[in-house]
Design a protein around this motif. Structure first.
Motif, short mmCIF file in Angstrom:
data_model
loop_
_atom_site.label_atom_id
_atom_site.label_comp_id
_atom_site.label_asym_id
_atom_site.label_seq_id
_atom_site.Cartn_x
_atom_site.Cartn_y
_atom_site.Cartn_z
N ALA A 1 50.99 84.79 45.00
CA ALA A 1 51.56 83.47 45.29
C ALA A 1 50.91 82.40 44.43
N ASP B 1 52.56 79.97 41.62
CA ASP B 1 52.44 78.54 41.95
C ASP B 1 51.76 77.75 40.84
N GLN C 1 56.43 79.61 47.33
CA GLN C 1 56.60 79.20 48.72
C GLN C 1 57.01 80.38 49.59
N TYR D 1 53.91 82.58 50.10
CA TYR D 1 52.98 82.00 51.09
C TYR D 1 53.51 82.22 52.51
N GLU D 2 54.81 82.00 52.67
CA GLU D 2 55.41 82.19 54.01
C GLU D 2 55.31 83.65 54.43
N ALA E 1 46.86 79.21 52.68
CA ALA E 1 48.28 79.49 52.43
C ALA E 1 49.18 78.52 53.19
N ARG E 2 48.81 78.24 54.44
CA ARG E 2 49.62 77.30 55.24
C ARG E 2 49.57 75.90 54.63
N ARG F 1 49.12 75.06 51.45
CA ARG F 1 49.93 74.99 50.24
C ARG F 1 51.41 75.15 50.55
N PHE F 2 51.75 75.97 51.53
CA PHE F 2 53.14 76.12 51.94
C PHE F 2 53.69 74.79 52.42
N ARG F 3 52.90 74.05 53.20
CA ARG F 3 53.33 72.74 53.69
C ARG F 3 53.52 71.76 52.54
N ARG G 1 56.68 72.53 50.83
CA ARG G 1 57.81 72.18 51.69
C ARG G 1 58.06 70.67 51.70
#
Length: 608
Positions: free
Chosen positions: A562, A566, A576, A579-580, A595-596, A598-600, A603
């Motif tokens: 990821a 990225d 994304q 990460y999810e 991970a959460r 960077r995912f946020r 998003r």
């Protein structure tokens, strides 16, 4: 109690009953009416309320609701009209009458009553709020709006009702009107800024709805241009840009605010921090450069100069393969900054950053060692800063393969900070040295202690290394494979990448099918990424996921994959999704928090 006292008490109670018989009866009737009303027994409640209302007009609401529940609309209309005749403030009674007409399907008469209520509106904020709330309860939002507009236009206290109008326009779905009213509110009351921001986030979702965010931005920009003296609009505009993660567009406005309020770069430093946290290093660097440009006399000059180098270092060293020319230019910036600021305990962090760049990226470990030895020996240096420099020097010594001198430094820091974070960092480094040199039992003992560290980073690193040793050494009677792997890991740390790969190749050939196979693939992926061979790196990571999905390194491979998409390939959509996937398939992973986060960010969430 004596007989005389009892006689007197009975006489007193009897006298009270004789003196106030009606009061006691009315009180009893009210209690019974209330009991039946609250129980939903409206027929029984009415038996009492028919008479009670004549004596006690405060029972009006209970009586009216009872009649409505019993669908005796004729009696209800008579009750409301009777109250209308008696009251000086006829607006609320007209609302009751209109509500009754709505309930029985006489819509035109209801509107006549509502208009009459609006016409009868007394002056005063309290009256306006009561009538508007009554209209809102009946979903007559246009009439509620008209109520506030009339109160505003006829009032003598110059109260604008901006807050009430804004919320009402939001209920009506008139978001442009809502924004206009909130901007008018800020013109009168700048202290409502946080309230307005919360409303924009709640009702308009300006961080995710680009259309609404653009509408807000245009209106706020117009307000700031029309009223340039009102800095609250500039603050709101900066906030809107931040919600859109358009930090670069916010820079000019933050700079203007900073200059107007004489804050000497404070807001620019704050914007830089938020931008960096959200991955916008270019904007962060720009902000720090603007503060630095204020000159030596600025109180944040030294801090900004150092922060510029930290951001630039992250930019240069975070890209693979390394741009050597950029790294050399960065080294020159470190040199010139230290010449300007001087070598003092306050600039020890700069010295450590420069040394790390020289050793790990420009292959000049001797210069790095000399620089850090000066930092360690600086007079007047606080104990914590000196210990940080010792840790940095120890890292350089490991890089130079002088592991025993490095271990001595780490042990000194461990002894000096037995219960502190620096001591835990030193203990982990010593455990890693033992792992590099093949003393796995001693390394494991130290790592078992560090697993309980209050520092999440140290705890996670300790758990990772401990699992590596447990899974591949403690379960194996042959120590040679693990020793070869640790040697390859040390070679990679020292940037001897070809030697590291040769050692890994020998391991795989000599011990085919060993449990270290997934670790070997992961290191090969990391080395390929470092060299800019991204397709090869992806292949190694995906091989771990395909053949070792249930092993402990699967989440490591997924996270590194990821990160590669990225930060190196710019494919944020794929990143994304990866990460999810990590969050759902490996919820217990040590990488979940990062991970959460960077995912946020991908998003569109804002991390402040």
């Amino acid at each position: 109690m004596s007989l005389l006292h009892r006689i007197l008490l009975v006489w007193a109670l009897g006298g009270m009953a004789w003196a106030f018989p009606g009061h006691l009866q009315a009180q009893s009737d009210l209690e019974l009416a209330t009991y039946y009303y609250n129980s939903g027994a409206f027929e029984q409640a009415r038996l009492y309320l028919d008479n009670l209302y004549k004596k006690d007009p405060s029972t009006y609401d209970m009586y009216l609701n009872t009649l409505l529940e019993l669908e005796d609309f004729e009696a209800a209309e008579k009750l409301v009209k009777g109250r209308l005749k008696k009251r000086r403030d006829k607006s609320m009674a007209q609302v009751d009458l209109g509500s009754l007409y709505l309930r029985i399907g006489r819509a035109e008469e209801a509107q006549v009553a509502f208009v009459a209520a609006l016409d009868a509106l007394p002056t005063g904020r309290g009256s306006a709020k009561r009538l508007a709330d009554a209209f809102i309860k009946l979903d007559q939002l246009d009439l509620a709006l008209a109520t506030y507009e009339k109160a505003r236009d006829t009032g003598t206290d110059k109260y604008g009702y901006h807050y009430e109008l804004a919320n009402l326009q939001g209920l009506r779905g008139d978001y442009q009107g809502m924004v206009d009213s909130f901007l008018s509110l800020l013109g009168d009351r700048p202290n409502y800024l946080r309230t307005v921001q919360n409303s924009f986030n709640r009702n308009l979702r300006v961080s995710t709805d680009l259309r609404q965010a653009d509408m807000v931005r245009r209106k706020v920009l117009k307000a700031s241009q029309e009223q340039p003296e009102a800095t609250v609009y500039l603050e709101l505009l900066v906030w809107v840009f931040n919600q859109q993660r358009d930090f670069m567009s916010a820079v000019a406005h933050v700079r203007a605010l900073d200059e107007r309020k004489g804050e000497q770069g404070r807001r620019l430093m704050e914007l830089a921090e938020v931008a960096a946290k959200n991955g916008d290093l270019d904007t962060a660097y720009e902000c720090y450069a603007l503060v630095s440009a204020k000159g030596v006399g600025s109180p944040r000059y030294a801090e900004a100069r150092q922060a510029m180098l930290e951001v630039r270092t992250e930019q240069v060293t975070g890209q693979f393969p390394l741009d050597t020319a950029a790294a050399l230019d960065l080294a020159d910036q470190y040199r010139s900054t230290l010449e300007d600021l001087g070598e003092f305990p306050e600039t020890a962090g700069l010295m450590a950053g420069w040394a790390k760049l020289l050793a790990f990226h420009l292959d000049d470990a001797d210069a790095a060692q000399e620089l850090l030895e000066r930092a360690v020996d600086m007079p007047g240096t606080a104990k914590d800063i000196r210990s940080e420099m010792k840790l940095a020097l120890g890292d350089i010594l490991v890089f130079q393969d002088d592991v025993w001198s490095a271990s001595l430094l780490f042990s000194q820091v461990d002894l000096d900070h037995k219960e502190g974070l620096l001591g835990q960092q030193a203990k982990f480094r010593n455990a890693r040295v033992s792992y590099f040199t093949g003393d796995f039992n001693w390394a494991q003992a130290q790592l078992d202690i560090l697993k309980a560290s209050t520092s999440k980073l140290i705890s996670n690193d300790a758990i990772d290394l401990s699992l590596l040793i447990t899974d591949n050494f403690n379960m194996d009677t042959i120590t040679a494979p693990m020793e070869m792997f640790a040697r390859a890991d040390l070679l990679r740390y020292r940037n001897r990448l070809d030697d590291a790969l040769l050692t890994l190749d020998s391991l795989v050939v000599s011990y085919p099918g060993h449990t270290l196979e997934d670790e070997v693939l992961l290191i090969r992926g990391d080395i390929a990424k470092q060299r800019g061979a991204f397709d090869a790196a992806i292949g190694h990571y995906e091989e771990v996921l395909e053949f070792f999905a249930m092993d402990i390194l699967a989440d490591d491979a997924l996270f590194q994959l990821a990160r590669l998409y990225d930060t190196q390939m710019g494919d944020t959509a794929t990143a994304q999704g990866l990460y999810e996937r990590l969050l759902t398939e490996y919820p217990g992973s040590l990488y979940v928090v990062e991970a959460r986060k960077r995912f946020r960010q991908l998003r569109g969430d804002i991390l402040e």
